[in-house]
Design an enzyme around this catalytic site. Structure first.
Site, short mmCIF file in Angstrom:
data_model
loop_
_atom_site.label_atom_id
_atom_site.label_comp_id
_atom_site.label_asym_id
_atom_site.label_seq_id
_atom_site.Cartn_x
_atom_site.Cartn_y
_atom_site.Cartn_z
N LYS A 51 31.68 52.47 30.95
CA LYS A 51 31.50 52.68 32.39
C LYS A 51 31.61 54.17 32.72
O LYS A 51 30.88 54.69 33.57
CB LYS A 51 32.54 51.86 33.17
CG LYS A 51 32.26 50.36 33.11
CD LYS A 51 33.42 49.51 33.60
CE LYS A 51 33.14 48.02 33.43
NZ LYS A 51 34.28 47.16 33.79
N GLN A 95 40.35 47.72 35.83
CA GLN A 95 39.88 46.95 34.68
C GLN A 95 40.76 45.73 34.47
O GLN A 95 41.98 45.85 34.35
CB GLN A 95 39.85 47.84 33.43
CG GLN A 95 39.28 47.16 32.20
CD GLN A 95 37.80 46.79 32.35
OE1 GLN A 95 37.01 47.57 32.84
NE2 GLN A 95 37.43 45.59 31.95
N ASP A 118 33.92 46.35 42.50
CA ASP A 118 33.66 45.15 41.69
C ASP A 118 33.29 43.96 42.56
O ASP A 118 32.79 42.95 42.05
CB ASP A 118 34.91 44.80 40.86
CG ASP A 118 34.93 45.56 39.54
OD1 ASP A 118 33.86 45.68 38.92
OD2 ASP A 118 36.02 46.03 39.15
#
Ligand code: NAP
Length: 283
Positions: A51, A95, A118
């Protein structure tokens, strides 16, 4: 036909790179993503590295908050609050999974919805359910991007999604419904999965179990989207769908690797860029 996620991801990344440069020229601000990683779980480290590489490629800055030896939930919540309040941060990438014993729902809900790139915050999921999505979770958004790129019609189609997680199956089902597909959502308690898959014009599989869908379960001429990522005993990645058998019957199918995976990262870039635009008041 093999649906090439790498190619579609590269197109999305190009669009984001152009958008980021224009936004920076107009506002003098570089979109910035705060990256939070707890622990030393190797797959999470790989995901974060990928990422960050993608961010660098499109001109999004990253700010690292890496805690290989862990962090208490109280300190994590304080960090998130500080990042929520920092106008120089436009997105917060937390994460998952968190450390054992942490309340994932509480931590995810602590992220300001406008910085939730997200799309996991209940407010953003609620907007999707209400039919006015703002931030859409990256993997299902990536699936839609692939389908749109290849001009795959969804209206009136029988769509079957296997897997009902908050991050893939449920939001994907809602996105397909919003495109006027007739959606069936299957899960571990579904009786006779093959009955559903065999009538699917579009079959999307997000289970996390190799060969949960075999070729004989696939409708002739259908479109198959394989979201699963499984590592075999030989170390190779495979999806949830038995590729050889399914590709002999489907008219289009995503491979693993090189299908949905690259799209997830590309859509994270897009979500971060769009979050920065909204926060900077760009229209
Ligand atoms: P998850 O949270 O573990 O959810 C799995 C879902 O599959 C659950 O809804 C579960 O049903 C269902 N399920 C389990 N066994 C089943 C079976 N035998 N038949 C039918 N349904 C079954 O997983 P996830 O986070 O959604 O991820 C799913 C897969 O996608 C994983 O392989 C993951 O690595 C992969 N993934 C890939 C990407 C990407 O970028 N390509 C992104 C995210 C995830 P219940 O709800 O009844 O338990």
């Amino acid at each position: 036909m093999v649906l090439n996620g790498k190619l579609v991801a590269a197109k999305v990344q190009d669009e984001v790179r152009t958008g980021v440069a224009q936004l920076r020229a107009a506002t003098g601000v570089t979109p910035t993503l705060a990256v939070i990683l707890l622990g030393d779980f190797p797959p999470s480290q790989v995901y974060i590295r990928n990422k960050k590489v993608a961010c660098a490629e499109v001109g999004i800055a990253t700010q690292d908050h890496l805690f290989p030896s862990g962090l208490s939930e109280a300190d994590l919540l304080k960090l998130i609050q500080r990042l929520n309040d920092d106008p120089a941060i436009h997105g917060i990438l937390l994460q998952l999974p968190l450390l054992p014993g942490m309340d994932e729902d509480r931590v995810v809900e602590a992220i300001a919805p406008k910085k939730d790139v997200d799309g996991f915050h209940p407010e953003n999921l609620g907007r999707l359910l209400a039919g006015s999505p703002t931030v859409v979770p990256c993997t299902p958004a990536g699936v839609l991007e692939i389908l749109d790129h290849y001009g795959i019609e969804l209206k009136g189609q029988e769509a079957v999604v296997i897997g009902r997680s908050r991050i893939v199956g449920k939001p994907l089902a809602h996105l397909l419904l919003a495109r006027h597909a007739t959606v069936t959502l299957c899960h571990s308690r579904t009786q006779d999965i093959a009955f559903h898959t065999r009538r699917a014009d579009l079959l999307a599989v997000a289970v996390g179990r190799a060969s949960v869908v075999t070729g004989d379960m696939v409708k002739e001429g259908s479109v198959v989207i394989d979201v699963g990522i499984n590592r075999g005993a030989d170390g190779k990645l495979t999806g949830d769908v038995e590729f050889a058998g399914a590709s002999a019957r489907a008219r289009a199918i995503t491979p693993v690797p090189g299908g949905v995976g690259p799209m997830t990262v590309a859509m994270l870039m897009k979500n971060t860029y769009l979050a920065a635009r909204r926060q900077l008041g760009a229209t």
